[in-house]
Design a protein around this motif. Sequence first.
Motif, PDB file in Angstrom:
ATOM      1  N   ARG A 194     -60.463 -31.541 -21.775  1.00 38.06           N
ATOM      2  CA  ARG A 194     -59.919 -30.675 -20.733  1.00 38.06           C
ATOM      3  C   ARG A 194     -58.703 -31.294 -20.048  1.00 38.06           C
ATOM      4  O   ARG A 194     -57.714 -30.619 -19.770  1.00 38.06           O
ATOM      5  CB  ARG A 194     -60.997 -30.363 -19.694  1.00 38.06           C
ATOM      6  N   LEU A 195     -58.783 -32.603 -19.775  1.00 39.46           N
ATOM      7  CA  LEU A 195     -57.703 -33.269 -19.056  1.00 39.46           C
ATOM      8  C   LEU A 195     -56.422 -33.364 -19.885  1.00 39.46           C
ATOM      9  O   LEU A 195     -55.336 -33.024 -19.403  1.00 39.46           O
ATOM     10  CB  LEU A 195     -58.126 -34.687 -18.647  1.00 39.46           C
ATOM     11  N   VAL A 196     -56.541 -33.835 -21.112  1.00 36.83           N
ATOM     12  CA  VAL A 196     -55.345 -34.116 -21.913  1.00 36.83           C
ATOM     13  C   VAL A 196     -54.518 -32.860 -22.187  1.00 36.83           C
ATOM     14  O   VAL A 196     -53.301 -32.851 -21.945  1.00 36.83           O
ATOM     15  CB  VAL A 196     -55.717 -34.841 -23.219  1.00 36.83           C
ATOM     16  N   PRO A 197     -55.123 -31.763 -22.688  1.00 36.23           N
ATOM     17  CA  PRO A 197     -54.295 -30.567 -22.904  1.00 36.23           C
ATOM     18  C   PRO A 197     -53.668 -30.043 -21.610  1.00 36.23           C
ATOM     19  O   PRO A 197     -52.518 -29.597 -21.608  1.00 36.23           O
ATOM     20  CB  PRO A 197     -55.290 -29.554 -23.487  1.00 36.23           C
ATOM     21  N   ALA A 198     -54.417 -30.115 -20.503  1.00 42.36           N
ATOM     22  CA  ALA A 198     -53.886 -29.637 -19.226  1.00 42.36           C
ATOM     23  C   ALA A 198     -52.707 -30.492 -18.770  1.00 42.36           C
ATOM     24  O   ALA A 198     -51.658 -29.974 -18.352  1.00 42.36           O
ATOM     25  CB  ALA A 198     -54.982 -29.641 -18.157  1.00 42.36           C
ATOM     26  N   MET A 199     -52.868 -31.818 -18.850  1.00 42.21           N
ATOM     27  CA  MET A 199     -51.783 -32.720 -18.449  1.00 42.21           C
ATOM     28  C   MET A 199     -50.570 -32.528 -19.347  1.00 42.21           C
ATOM     29  O   MET A 199     -49.428 -32.476 -18.864  1.00 42.21           O
ATOM     30  CB  MET A 199     -52.258 -34.172 -18.531  1.00 42.21           C
ATOM     31  N   ALA A 200     -50.824 -32.440 -20.644  1.00 42.81           N
ATOM     32  CA  ALA A 200     -49.711 -32.278 -21.584  1.00 42.81           C
ATOM     33  C   ALA A 200     -48.982 -30.968 -21.339  1.00 42.81           C
ATOM     34  O   ALA A 200     -47.748 -30.916 -21.385  1.00 42.81           O
ATOM     35  CB  ALA A 200     -50.233 -32.336 -23.023  1.00 42.81           C
ATOM     36  N   ALA A 201     -49.734 -29.902 -21.054  1.00 45.46           N
ATOM     37  CA  ALA A 201     -49.119 -28.596 -20.815  1.00 45.46           C
ATOM     38  C   ALA A 201     -48.225 -28.633 -19.581  1.00 45.46           C
ATOM     39  O   ALA A 201     -47.103 -28.107 -19.595  1.00 45.46           O
ATOM     40  CB  ALA A 201     -50.198 -27.528 -20.654  1.00 45.46           C
ATOM     41  N   VAL A 202     -48.700 -29.257 -18.505  1.00 47.93           N
ATOM     42  CA  VAL A 202     -47.910 -29.342 -17.271  1.00 47.93           C
ATOM     43  C   VAL A 202     -46.648 -30.161 -17.508  1.00 47.93           C
ATOM     44  O   VAL A 202     -45.533 -29.744 -17.145  1.00 47.93           O
ATOM     45  CB  VAL A 202     -48.744 -29.962 -16.128  1.00 47.93           C
ATOM     46  N   TYR A 203     -46.819 -31.333 -18.113  1.00 47.24           N
ATOM     47  CA  TYR A 203     -45.685 -32.234 -18.292  1.00 47.24           C
ATOM     48  C   TYR A 203     -44.662 -31.660 -19.282  1.00 47.24           C
ATOM     49  O   TYR A 203     -43.460 -31.615 -19.003  1.00 47.24           O
ATOM     50  CB  TYR A 203     -46.169 -33.598 -18.769  1.00 47.24           C
ATOM     51  N   ILE A 204     -45.153 -31.232 -20.447  1.00 46.27           N
ATOM     52  CA  ILE A 204     -44.249 -30.678 -21.457  1.00 46.27           C
ATOM     53  C   ILE A 204     -43.591 -29.407 -20.944  1.00 46.27           C
ATOM     54  O   ILE A 204     -42.395 -29.167 -21.160  1.00 46.27           O
ATOM     55  CB  ILE A 204     -45.000 -30.422 -22.772  1.00 46.27           C
ATOM     56  N   GLY A 205     -44.365 -28.576 -20.226  1.00 43.80           N
ATOM     57  CA  GLY A 205     -43.805 -27.347 -19.652  1.00 43.80           C
ATOM     58  C   GLY A 205     -42.666 -27.639 -18.699  1.00 43.80           C
ATOM     59  O   GLY A 205     -41.619 -26.969 -18.735  1.00 43.80           O
ATOM     60  N   ALA A 206     -42.838 -28.653 -17.848  1.00 44.01           N
ATOM     61  CA  ALA A 206     -41.776 -29.023 -16.906  1.00 44.01           C
ATOM     62  C   ALA A 206     -40.543 -29.526 -17.651  1.00 44.01           C
ATOM     63  O   ALA A 206     -39.401 -29.185 -17.285  1.00 44.01           O
ATOM     64  CB  ALA A 206     -42.289 -30.080 -15.940  1.00 44.01           C
ATOM     65  N   CYS A 207     -40.757 -30.334 -18.691  1.00 42.16           N
ATOM     66  CA  CYS A 207     -39.628 -30.814 -19.488  1.00 42.16           C
ATOM     67  C   CYS A 207     -38.864 -29.650 -20.109  1.00 42.16           C
ATOM     68  O   CYS A 207     -37.616 -29.618 -20.085  1.00 42.16           O
ATOM     69  CB  CYS A 207     -40.111 -31.753 -20.590  1.00 42.16           C
ATOM     70  N   LEU A 208     -39.603 -28.695 -20.647  1.00 41.34           N
ATOM     71  CA  LEU A 208     -38.956 -27.553 -21.297  1.00 41.34           C
ATOM     72  C   LEU A 208     -38.196 -26.692 -20.293  1.00 41.34           C
ATOM     73  O   LEU A 208     -37.146 -26.110 -20.630  1.00 41.34           O
ATOM     74  CB  LEU A 208     -40.004 -26.709 -22.032  1.00 41.34           C
ATOM     75  N   ILE A 209     -38.703 -26.603 -19.050  1.00 46.56           N
ATOM     76  CA  ILE A 209     -37.981 -25.856 -18.015  1.00 46.56           C
ATOM     77  C   ILE A 209     -36.645 -26.530 -17.718  1.00 46.56           C
ATOM     78  O   ILE A 209     -35.593 -25.878 -17.649  1.00 46.56           O
ATOM     79  CB  ILE A 209     -38.830 -25.749 -16.731  1.00 46.56           C
ATOM     80  N   PRO A 223     -41.625 -34.094  -8.435  1.00 46.72           N
ATOM     81  CA  PRO A 223     -42.103 -35.473  -8.303  1.00 46.72           C
ATOM     82  C   PRO A 223     -43.532 -35.578  -7.778  1.00 46.72           C
ATOM     83  O   PRO A 223     -44.260 -36.495  -8.145  1.00 46.72           O
ATOM     84  CB  PRO A 223     -41.090 -36.088  -7.328  1.00 46.72           C
ATOM     85  N   TYR A 224     -43.942 -34.597  -6.943  1.00 50.35           N
ATOM     86  CA  TYR A 224     -45.324 -34.610  -6.452  1.00 50.35           C
ATOM     87  C   TYR A 224     -46.295 -34.219  -7.571  1.00 50.35           C
ATOM     88  O   TYR A 224     -47.383 -34.790  -7.698  1.00 50.35           O
ATOM     89  CB  TYR A 224     -45.465 -33.646  -5.268  1.00 50.35           C
ATOM     90  N   VAL A 225     -45.890 -33.236  -8.384  1.00 48.90           N
ATOM     91  CA  VAL A 225     -46.716 -32.858  -9.530  1.00 48.90           C
ATOM     92  C   VAL A 225     -46.780 -34.014 -10.520  1.00 48.90           C
ATOM     93  O   VAL A 225     -47.823 -34.286 -11.120  1.00 48.90           O
ATOM     94  CB  VAL A 225     -46.156 -31.591 -10.206  1.00 48.90           C
ATOM     95  N   LEU A 226     -45.645 -34.713 -10.672  1.00 46.87           N
ATOM     96  CA  LEU A 226     -45.603 -35.862 -11.574  1.00 46.87           C
ATOM     97  C   LEU A 226     -46.592 -36.934 -11.110  1.00 46.87           C
ATOM     98  O   LEU A 226     -47.239 -37.595 -11.926  1.00 46.87           O
ATOM     99  CB  LEU A 226     -44.190 -36.433 -11.625  1.00 46.87           C
ATOM    100  N   THR A 227     -46.706 -37.078  -9.812  1.00 50.18           N
ATOM    101  CA  THR A 227     -47.665 -38.045  -9.274  1.00 50.18           C
ATOM    102  C   THR A 227     -49.087 -37.662  -9.656  1.00 50.18           C
ATOM    103  O   THR A 227     -49.890 -38.509 -10.056  1.00 50.18           O
ATOM    104  CB  THR A 227     -47.542 -38.132  -7.742  1.00 50.18           C
ATOM    105  N   VAL A 228     -49.410 -36.376  -9.542  1.00 48.75           N
ATOM    106  CA  VAL A 228     -50.740 -35.910  -9.944  1.00 48.75           C
ATOM    107  C   VAL A 228     -50.960 -36.173 -11.429  1.00 48.75           C
ATOM    108  O   VAL A 228     -52.039 -36.621 -11.850  1.00 48.75           O
ATOM    109  CB  VAL A 228     -50.903 -34.409  -9.632  1.00 48.75           C
ATOM    110  N   ALA A 229     -49.926 -35.902 -12.236  1.00 48.78           N
ATOM    111  CA  ALA A 229     -50.033 -36.148 -13.680  1.00 48.78           C
ATOM    112  C   ALA A 229     -50.266 -37.627 -13.957  1.00 48.78           C
ATOM    113  O   ALA A 229     -51.086 -37.984 -14.815  1.00 48.78           O
ATOM    114  CB  ALA A 229     -48.759 -35.668 -14.390  1.00 48.78           C
TER     115      ALA A 229
END
Length: 529
Positions: free
Chosen positions: A263-278, A408-414
């Motif tokens: 659950r954690l890894v796909p969620a973290m990857a989705a948030v991080y990769i999604g932000a990069c793609l934005i 940067p705050y979301v990055l901290t959570v990640a």
Amino acid sequence: MQHQLTSAQQILASEGAGGIEKTINDFFNPLTETVSGVIFAELTVFGVTFPWIVAWLVVAGTVFSLYFGAVQVRGFVHALKLVRASSRRDGDAGDPGEVTPFRALTAAVSGTVGLGNIAGVAVAVTIGGPGATFWMILCGLLGMAIKFVECTLAVKYREVDEDGTVRGGPMQYLRRGLADRGLPRLGRFLAPLFAAIIVIFAVLGGNMFQINQTLAQLRAVTGGESGWMGGSGAGLAFGIVTATLIAIVLLGGMKVIGAVTARLVPAMAAVYIGACLIVIGVNISSVPTAVTSIVEGAFNPSGVAGGFIGVMIIGFQRAAFSNEAGLGSAPMAHAAVKTKHPVTEGFVAMLGPFIDTVIVCTITALTIIIARPQSWLTAREAIANGEDAPGGVALTSDAFATVLPWFPYVLTVAVVLFAFSTVITWTYYGEQGWADIFGRGKKSLLTYKLVVSLCAIVGAMLTLGSVLDLADALVFVLALFNVIGLYLMAPIVKRELTSYRAHLRAKAAAREDEASLSESPAETGTQTP
């Protein structure tokens, strides 16, 4: 791997050390310097120096890629099919093991994806220029071949207890696999050494360091020492809470670890990769230029790393330190998979370096190069002039802030979630080493969990720079022991691969026979029984 080789020393120098920290560091300094001096001893090629351990891993990836006929390319689609099928079901009835290939993969990836991708890529781009990204990708592809070999062996030589608990990894395949190759004494020598070192690193580097860095990141975004996360009381509370969560997950074993990381890894990857793609999408017009700079920079470098060879080494080094291929850690997670064919998990395990290095590291590099070119250029100039440069996390965070000021705050959570997933995965690895040395009795495992929990609290309160740097050096000793075994057991893996391909051909032939039989009644006018 989420840590960086000099981070502990930098933190220690910048924050200072209390009496107990200084005493412990002074005690460990001589040992740390000796081990680090051997493991990170440098070779010189065309005037460029680099740690020999990097060459050791890159050569292994090249040899296995050739020996297995570019299995990471030829078997890539099949690996995706295996993961996709396993994410929809809980394994075939009767398959030995504890977790599905999908959960084994997420558990292994959780131990590699993290600060090494977020900060390490920024360091590579700063020192080696955009061209370092090209060599990181190539090293990630080579690492896929190493993961294929070590994880196939982990499943082949795993041991399944009566209660279904699985024990597998280098301790098992070094001992039993080398015995099959007529080298039992070598196996009995390497296996316990590997077990001892994996325990040390799991407790120090995989546990204490991650928690210490997580607390530091939380303090940085909450006002520093004067903020609500500042002070020793907050550190103690954070350590106790983290230790409790670790203990809860550990008590559930690999099944719970697999469920959490799934659950954690796909969620973290989705948030991080999604932000990069934005960020990349907003700057889409700059993408062709960035890609060109990566390719051209790989062969016509503009970094400060010492020409073409220097840039290549920087890329290889960051990738090798990031995806852990060859260290023997991931096989312990993959060994618990539900399968009758060891080589299937070799295919699945190949996706780890691809996700960690080829995907995450590449989009991180593109984000940094495109969104905030002036930041890494300024940092590069500072390094060239012998001055201090901004840290890797800061460069990555600045790149996100150009489009997403709040990220940067979301990055901290990640970072917090990445660190926690790494802690529980590496703590599981350490438990396998502990059990190999002291047995799997209840008292033995309870002692290990108690030690890990106490160290988690210590990690939140103290900065033991020299101790953690010793752990960083020791973890690459694992690569020395493990890769020696992989070379010697490669013929065993080749036989497994040949057998599995024959199995697939037999299944395909059976399906064709069934199809022809089902068509024959319509053609002949007869009925099937």
